[in-house]
Structures are given as C-alpha cells and as structure tokens.
Design a protein around this motif. Structure first.
Motif, PDB file in Angstrom:
ATOM      1  N   GLU A  14      -9.949  -5.024   0.482  1.00  0.00           N
ATOM      2  CA  GLU A  14      -9.820  -4.379   1.794  1.00  0.00           C
ATOM      3  C   GLU A  14      -8.374  -3.984   2.070  1.00  0.00           C
ATOM      4  N   ALA A  15      -7.436  -4.855   1.731  1.00  0.00           N
ATOM      5  CA  ALA A  15      -6.020  -4.549   1.985  1.00  0.00           C
ATOM      6  C   ALA A  15      -5.600  -3.288   1.245  1.00  0.00           C
ATOM      7  N   ILE A  16      -5.984  -3.162  -0.023  1.00  0.00           N
ATOM      8  CA  ILE A  16      -5.623  -1.969  -0.795  1.00  0.00           C
ATOM      9  C   ILE A  16      -6.302  -0.730  -0.218  1.00  0.00           C
ATOM     10  N   ALA A  17      -7.581  -0.838   0.107  1.00  0.00           N
ATOM     11  CA  ALA A  17      -8.310   0.311   0.661  1.00  0.00           C
ATOM     12  C   ALA A  17      -7.707   0.765   1.981  1.00  0.00           C
ATOM     13  N   VAL A  18      -7.355  -0.184   2.837  1.00  0.00           N
ATOM     14  CA  VAL A  18      -6.761   0.148   4.135  1.00  0.00           C
ATOM     15  C   VAL A  18      -5.387   0.786   3.951  1.00  0.00           C
ATOM     16  N   ALA A  19      -4.594   0.252   3.038  1.00  0.00           N
ATOM     17  CA  ALA A  19      -3.271   0.826   2.780  1.00  0.00           C
ATOM     18  C   ALA A  19      -3.394   2.272   2.302  1.00  0.00           C
ATOM     19  N   ILE A  20      -4.364   2.533   1.421  1.00  0.00           N
ATOM     20  CA  ILE A  20      -4.590   3.908   0.945  1.00  0.00           C
ATOM     21  C   ILE A  20      -5.020   4.810   2.092  1.00  0.00           C
ATOM     22  N   PHE A  21      -5.954   4.336   2.899  1.00  0.00           N
ATOM     23  CA  PHE A  21      -6.423   5.125   4.040  1.00  0.00           C
ATOM     24  C   PHE A  21      -5.260   5.473   4.966  1.00  0.00           C
ATOM     25  N   MET A  22      -4.430   4.500   5.270  1.00  0.00           N
ATOM     26  CA  MET A  22      -3.300   4.735   6.160  1.00  0.00           C
ATOM     27  C   MET A  22      -2.291   5.697   5.542  1.00  0.00           C
ATOM     28  N   ALA A  23      -1.968   5.489   4.280  1.00  0.00           N
ATOM     29  CA  ALA A  23      -0.996   6.349   3.602  1.00  0.00           C
ATOM     30  C   ALA A  23      -1.516   7.784   3.520  1.00  0.00           C
ATOM     31  N   ARG A  24      -2.801   7.926   3.216  1.00  0.00           N
ATOM     32  CA  ARG A  24      -3.396   9.268   3.106  1.00  0.00           C
ATOM     33  C   ARG A  24      -3.385  10.003   4.434  1.00  0.00           C
ATOM     34  N   ASN A  25      -3.445   9.248   5.514  1.00  0.00           N
ATOM     35  CA  ASN A  25      -3.515   9.849   6.842  1.00  0.00           C
ATOM     36  C   ASN A  25      -2.173   9.888   7.561  1.00  0.00           C
ATOM     37  N   GLY A  26      -1.088   9.742   6.818  1.00  0.00           N
ATOM     38  CA  GLY A  26       0.236  10.000   7.380  1.00  0.00           C
ATOM     39  C   GLY A  26       0.962   8.829   7.986  1.00  0.00           C
ATOM     40  N   SER A  27       0.457   7.605   7.840  1.00  0.00           N
ATOM     41  CA  SER A  27       1.194   6.440   8.359  1.00  0.00           C
ATOM     42  C   SER A  27       2.482   6.281   7.571  1.00  0.00           C
ATOM     43  N   ASN A  28       3.539   5.832   8.260  1.00  0.00           N
ATOM     44  CA  ASN A  28       4.795   5.579   7.557  1.00  0.00           C
ATOM     45  C   ASN A  28       4.786   4.175   6.968  1.00  0.00           C
ATOM     46  N   LYS A  29       5.813   3.860   6.198  1.00  0.00           N
ATOM     47  CA  LYS A  29       5.824   2.566   5.503  1.00  0.00           C
ATOM     48  C   LYS A  29       5.906   1.391   6.467  1.00  0.00           C
ATOM     49  N   GLU A  30       6.603   1.549   7.564  1.00  0.00           N
ATOM     50  CA  GLU A  30       6.676   0.453   8.534  1.00  0.00           C
ATOM     51  C   GLU A  30       5.296   0.149   9.107  1.00  0.00           C
ATOM     52  N   GLU A  31       4.542   1.195   9.411  1.00  0.00           N
ATOM     53  CA  GLU A  31       3.190   1.004   9.942  1.00  0.00           C
ATOM     54  C   GLU A  31       2.284   0.364   8.896  1.00  0.00           C
ATOM     55  N   ILE A  32       2.382   0.833   7.664  1.00  0.00           N
ATOM     56  CA  ILE A  32       1.568   0.251   6.601  1.00  0.00           C
ATOM     57  C   ILE A  32       1.959  -1.207   6.373  1.00  0.00           C
ATOM     58  N   LYS A  33       3.258  -1.484   6.341  1.00  0.00           N
ATOM     59  CA  LYS A  33       3.716  -2.854   6.120  1.00  0.00           C
ATOM     60  C   LYS A  33       3.219  -3.787   7.215  1.00  0.00           C
ATOM     61  N   ASN A  34       3.314  -3.361   8.456  1.00  0.00           N
ATOM     62  CA  ASN A  34       2.867  -4.218   9.564  1.00  0.00           C
ATOM     63  C   ASN A  34       1.382  -4.534   9.451  1.00  0.00           C
ATOM     64  N   LYS A  35       0.601  -3.565   8.998  1.00  0.00           N
ATOM     65  CA  LYS A  35      -0.830  -3.810   8.821  1.00  0.00           C
ATOM     66  C   LYS A  35      -1.073  -4.757   7.650  1.00  0.00           C
ATOM     67  N   MET A  36      -0.315  -4.590   6.578  1.00  0.00           N
ATOM     68  CA  MET A  36      -0.493  -5.442   5.399  1.00  0.00           C
ATOM     69  C   MET A  36      -0.081  -6.888   5.673  1.00  0.00           C
ATOM     70  N   ILE A  37       0.867  -7.085   6.574  1.00  0.00           N
ATOM     71  CA  ILE A  37       1.277  -8.447   6.948  1.00  0.00           C
ATOM     72  C   ILE A  37       0.114  -9.200   7.581  1.00  0.00           C
ATOM     73  N   GLU A  38      -0.796  -8.483   8.221  1.00  0.00           N
ATOM     74  CA  GLU A  38      -1.986  -9.127   8.790  1.00  0.00           C
ATOM     75  C   GLU A  38      -2.842  -9.753   7.691  1.00  0.00           C
ATOM     76  N   TYR A  39      -2.831  -9.156   6.530  1.00  0.00           N
ATOM     77  CA  TYR A  39      -3.589  -9.685   5.394  1.00  0.00           C
ATOM     78  C   TYR A  39      -2.780 -10.746   4.637  1.00  0.00           C
ATOM     79  N   TYR A  40      -1.510 -10.455   4.409  1.00  0.00           N
ATOM     80  CA  TYR A  40      -0.647 -11.332   3.610  1.00  0.00           C
ATOM     81  C   TYR A  40       0.702 -11.479   4.323  1.00  0.00           C
ATOM     82  N   PRO A  41       0.864 -12.515   5.148  1.00  0.00           N
ATOM     83  CA  PRO A  41       2.088 -12.675   5.931  1.00  0.00           C
ATOM     84  C   PRO A  41       3.369 -12.695   5.102  1.00  0.00           C
TER      85      PRO A  41
END
Length: 273
Positions: A140-167
């Motif tokens: 799920e973490a990888i799929a969500v990161a891809i979805f966010m990156a594909r839709n224009g999220s910046n790295k800070e936004e992606i990182k903050n979301k990934m911290i929810e999965y892996y602090p």
C-alpha cells in the motif's frame, strides 16, 4: 510501471552482492529481468483484463501470475512462492510479509482515480498471497507513493504520507541506512516489507533524478533488484521517463512480456507534469 522494471533489470546483477557504490554502468548485457518484473507484469495484465469489471480481479490475477510464471519458470522464485505458483492447484494466502507484495504493486498506482481506490485495489492485489499486515502495508505504501507522485505531489507531501506508514522515514537518509549496517542478513530481514520498503522509499525521497533513485537503492547492499524496483517505481511517477528509456529497457524483455507492457500502457492514467 516501467520504472519498476527498469530498477529490477539494473539491480539484477547486483543482487546480494557487497557492492555499496553509486558509481556503475546502469545497463549491461548481463542484466536481466527477475521475478519482480514478471509479477509486476502479471498484475498489469490482470488490471487490463478486468478494466471494465474488477469484481473478479483476484481470480484473474491468480491466473495471470501462474501463466506468466509457467512461461518463465527458471528465475529465482522464493521457495514458498514457487509452491504457490507451481504446486498448489487452488492457491491460498501465505500470510507473507515478504517484499514481493511491494515489488509487484506499481501498476495499481497508475490506474486509480482516487487515493481511496488505490488503497482498496492495493489490498485486493496483495491479499491473495501477502495477507500479513506488514505485507499489505508495504504494498500500500508503494502504491500510494506512486499515486501521489503521478498526480503532482511534491516530495515533502509524499514523505509526510509515507511517515504514516513508516515513522523512521522522518529522519532516515541513505547514509544513515548504510551506517546502521543495513545489508543482506542471515535472518532475511532485508527481503521483508518492513526491512526494505522504507529503505526504498528513502532512496527515492533523497534522489535528484530517476537514475539517482536507482543508484541509491543499489548502493545499500541489500536486495538490490527489489530495492531498485520499488524506488524506481516511485521515481518514474515523480520524474517521468522518456521513450528512449522505454526502448532501452524493453530490449531486455521477451515478446510475451512486451505485449503485457504495451497492453497496460493503453489503460494507465497520464502523469501530471
């Protein structure tokens, strides 16, 4: 999805080696696809077949995984997964938390319109084998990161979301992973989701280019092809790849695998630049 295949093929010649450098030629004749590419394309093919009705996605995916595996039996399949593919007439989930769930998930990030749909589809694709919570979370973490990156999220936004999965991602760097002694280990932690997915995500987050994400992943001295597959899958969605990149990497695929790739290319969503 091409980024996942690219990373797998580049990483194939470094798997389980004590290499530890970012200085290497990306593609050489001895590079080859592994089970990571095969199962990624199996997911892609199942999504193509069920594009108008996903109600039977799980059954279709089991069929496409077994079909592609039967056409390419002589790769480095894990022992348990080999039995699931080749010996079980009616496969059952393996309660696995291996990183196989996360290395094959990238097509999901390219077909969904919402984050909620991405999470749901990721679960369905994963649960047929990796029904352990860590296996589900890693994919799920990888799929969500891809979805966010594909839709224009910046790295800070992606990182903050990934911290929810892996602090640990909050303070983790490629160098801190290396300094921790991360590498192939006798207990096999390096091939689990929890022992490789956050590392792969960090390799992407710290990268400057698509190629740099791959180099970061391989420099960790772990499960090189899968780390590069996961990092590359996110990096493609973020940085994009060229037609030249596509031509180079498809040279390593057989005709049947190229057909799967091009069929999926027709249904995947566009990347926001």
């Amino acid at each position: 999805m091409l980024g996942a295949i690219y990373g797998d093929i580049v990483g194939s010649r470094f798997e389980f080696q004590d290499f530890g450098s970012k200085d290497f030629v990306m593609l050489l004749p001895e590079c080859h696809f592994t089970d990571d590419t095969l199962m990624t394309l199996a997911v892609a093919e199942a999504l193509v077949i069920t594009k108008d009705d996903r109600s039977n996605l799980e059954k279709v995916l089991i069929r496409t995984m077994k079909k592609i595996a039967s056409e390419h039996p002589n790769v480095s399949w894990g022992q348990r997964f080999y039995k699931w593919l080749f010996e079980y007439e009616v496969p059952v989930p393996l309660n696995s938390y291996g990183n196989g769930s996360a290395m094959r998930i990238s097509p999901v990030g390219w077909v969904c319109d919402t984050l909620e749909e991405t999470i749901d589809l990721s679960f369905r694709v994963t649960n047929i084998t990796h029904n352990h919570p860590e296996g589900i979370k890693g994919a799920e973490a990888i799929a969500v990161a891809i979805f966010m990156a594909r839709n224009g999220s910046n790295k800070e936004e992606i990182k903050n979301k990934m911290i929810e999965y892996y602090p640990q991602i909050k303070d983790q760097t490629v160098e801190s992973i290396k300094a921790s002694g991360y590498c192939v280990d006798e207990l096999g932690h390096f091939v689990t989701c929890q022992g490789s997915v956050p590392q792969a995500i960090t390799c992407f987050l710290e990268s400057e280019t698509f190629e740099d994400a791959i180099r970061n992943a391989i420099s960790l001295n772990g499960d090189a092809d899968t780390l590069a597959c996961m990092a590359g899958s996110i990096a493609e969605a973020y940085y994009g790849l060229t037609y030249n990149d596509e031509d180079k990497i498809l040279e390593y695929l057989t005709d049947d695998l190229k057909s799967c790739y091009f069929a999926f290319d027709l249904i995947k969503k566009k990347r926001k630049k």
